[in-house]
Write a protein that holds these residues in place. Structure first.
Motif: not given
Length: 187
Positions: A12-13, A146-152
């Protein structure tokens, strides 16, 4: 809150980087209920899944998904915890669809390898909505995970729909115990 595996974050980044470069982040939208697919009931828990199916069935061809803007990833996502939840597969992300809750516009189409052939088959769809402080997004009469982190992308909400491969854990479960990234497990 569930932890998202690092390979999925990387996929996803990559898509987020492309989305930011193209300025293609889509606003969240919603569609009203629609009639089931002509020709019968698939047994899905919500009629809008028929819309998802009709809009994405052409992506059984990996080439068509890529031609329509889904970016291929070569990282297969599988739960490696002691829970052994199964896998998700390979996410092909369309940056233009990040933020959509429209049943016809998933952010990702997900493929798994057919064991023995190495060919990828379409197994599921995923919607991804960045957390901007809004209420939890909903589609198919259910809250996103979620929410969950995804870089970018930062914190995001996500929702899977296993409409191309039966999932004993449920249509909307993130992982499918029938999907694996390595050799098929012996049972």
């Amino acid at each position: 809150m569930s932890a998202r595996p690092r390979p999925l974050r990387a996929a996803f980044a990559l898509a987020a980087s492309v989305a930011l470069a193209l300025g293609a982040a889509a606003p969240a939208v919603s569609a009203g209920p629609v009639a089931p697919v002509a020709g019968g009931d698939h047994g899905w828990p919500h009629p809008d899944l028929a819309t998802s199916y009709e809009a994405t069935k052409k992506y059984r061809s990996e080439e068509k998904a890529i031609a329509d803007g889904f970016l291929r990833t070569d990282v297969c996502v599988e739960d490696t915890s002691d829970a052994e939840l199964g896998g998700m597969g390979y996410h092909y992300v369309n940056p233009a669809n990040i933020g959509s809750t429209d049943p016809a516009r998933p952010a990702a189409v997900i493929y798994a390898e057919e064991h023995g052939s190495g060919k990828r088959e379409l197994v599921a769809l995923e919607w991804v909505v960045p957390d901007t402080g809004q209420p939890v997004p909903r589609a198919f009469d259910r809250d996103f995970d979620g929410p969950d982190p995804i870089p970018g992308l930062g914190e995001v909400y996500s929702l899977h729909a296993w409409i191309y491969k039966k999932n004993p854990a449920g249509v909307f479960a993130p992982y499918n115990p029938r999907v694996h990234c390595g050799p098929c497990p012996e049972k």
